[in-house]
Design an enzyme around this catalytic site. Structure first.
Site, PDB file in Angstrom:
ATOM      1  N   ASP A 148       0.831  -1.195   0.000  1.00 33.18           N
ATOM      2  CA  ASP A 148       0.000   0.000   0.000  1.00 33.18           C
ATOM      3  C   ASP A 148       0.868   1.248   0.000  1.00 33.18           C
ATOM      4  O   ASP A 148       2.057   1.208   0.348  1.00 33.18           O
ATOM      5  CB  ASP A 148      -0.885   0.045   1.250  1.00 33.18           C
ATOM      6  CG  ASP A 148      -1.905  -1.081   1.307  1.00 33.18           C
ATOM      7  OD1 ASP A 148      -2.151  -1.714   0.263  1.00 33.18           O
ATOM      8  OD2 ASP A 148      -2.452  -1.311   2.405  1.00 33.18           O
ATOM      9  N   ASP A 150       0.878   4.285   2.302  1.00 37.66           N
ATOM     10  CA  ASP A 150       0.321   4.670   3.604  1.00 37.66           C
ATOM     11  C   ASP A 150       0.657   6.130   3.885  1.00 37.66           C
ATOM     12  O   ASP A 150       1.843   6.501   3.919  1.00 37.66           O
ATOM     13  CB  ASP A 150       0.910   3.795   4.714  1.00 37.66           C
ATOM     14  CG  ASP A 150       0.546   2.323   4.550  1.00 37.66           C
ATOM     15  OD1 ASP A 150      -0.658   2.029   4.520  1.00 37.66           O
ATOM     16  OD2 ASP A 150       1.465   1.492   4.447  1.00 37.66           O
TER      17      ASP A 150
END
Length: 225
Positions: A148, A150
């Site tokens: 991801d 983040d």
């Protein structure tokens, strides 16, 4: 908030002597393989910071709860430690999406630059955490094909919150990476942006609020009254 005054996601560079003393006191290295143990033992000596985390039950509230993740090649284990409040540690500046783009895989750079542009447009200064942060700070391989992005965002005024959340959803949809992260409230507590966006649209919707003391479910709309 604990008496030391740090907040979740603060980055601290620990003096190597204090780091060594903490490791000896914790005895937590015995469960690690040799390569992982050597990496952790030399972490502070390399000048790499640790990240402040929320405490757990039984922690000394005067101590500073910190953590670091091992890279995926070493098991991706998240390690937690307690630094004494009087140890020698200095704050390290957060890392922006634009900075991280210089060390990120090329396919993620447009998404990171778009996040930086969004911050400039809204007058906010997002910071990166997770795999992209640790790869940027250490040069070790943390980012995988499914990692991801983040991001931490300080909560804007209530009038700007919907624009921020809708824009994050658009960046997430555009990909290629899943966009994750937190909105940090004025008191240092945090909520996941995706969860917040969904629950604000529901009367009585609740979100998980994270703080230095743990987590708690609260009404999403009441967070911004």
């Amino acid at each position: 908030m604990p008496s030391h005054g740090y907040r979740r996601h603060d980055l601290l560079r620990v003096e190597p002597g204090a780091w060594r003393d903490m490791l000896l006191a914790s005895g937590s290295l015995h469960c690690l393989a040799d390569e992982s143990r050597r990496l952790v033992e030399g972490w502070a000596r390399r000048g790499w910071p640790v990240i402040v985390r929320g405490g757990t039950t039984g922690d000394d509230e005067c101590a500073i709860a910190v953590g670091l993740p091992l890279p995926p090649a070493l098991g991706k284990m998240r390690l937690g430690f307690l630094l004494s409040a009087g140890c020698t540690a200095t704050n390290v500046a957060s890392v922006s999406p634009a900075e991280t783009a210089r060390s990120a895989p090329a396919q993620l750079c447009p998404q990171l630059e778009a996040a930086a542009d969004l911050g400039r447009r809204l007058g906010l200064r997002p910071a990166v955490f997770g795999a992209l942060l640790w790869q940027h700070l250490t040069g070790l391989a943390y980012v995988r094909s499914d990692s991801d992005i983040d991001l931490i965002w300080q909560a804007p005024c209530r009038e700007g919150l919907d624009e921020l959340l809708d824009s994050l959803a658009a960046l997430d949809d555009a990909g290629p990476a899943r966009l994750d992260g937190e909105i940090i409230l004025n008191n240092g507590e945090a909520v996941n942006w995706r969860e917040l966006r969904g629950e604000l649209a529901r009367p009585g919707g609740t979100v998980l609020v994270k703080s230095m003391h743990g987590t708690e479910l609260r009404c999403a709309r009441h967070l911004f009254v």
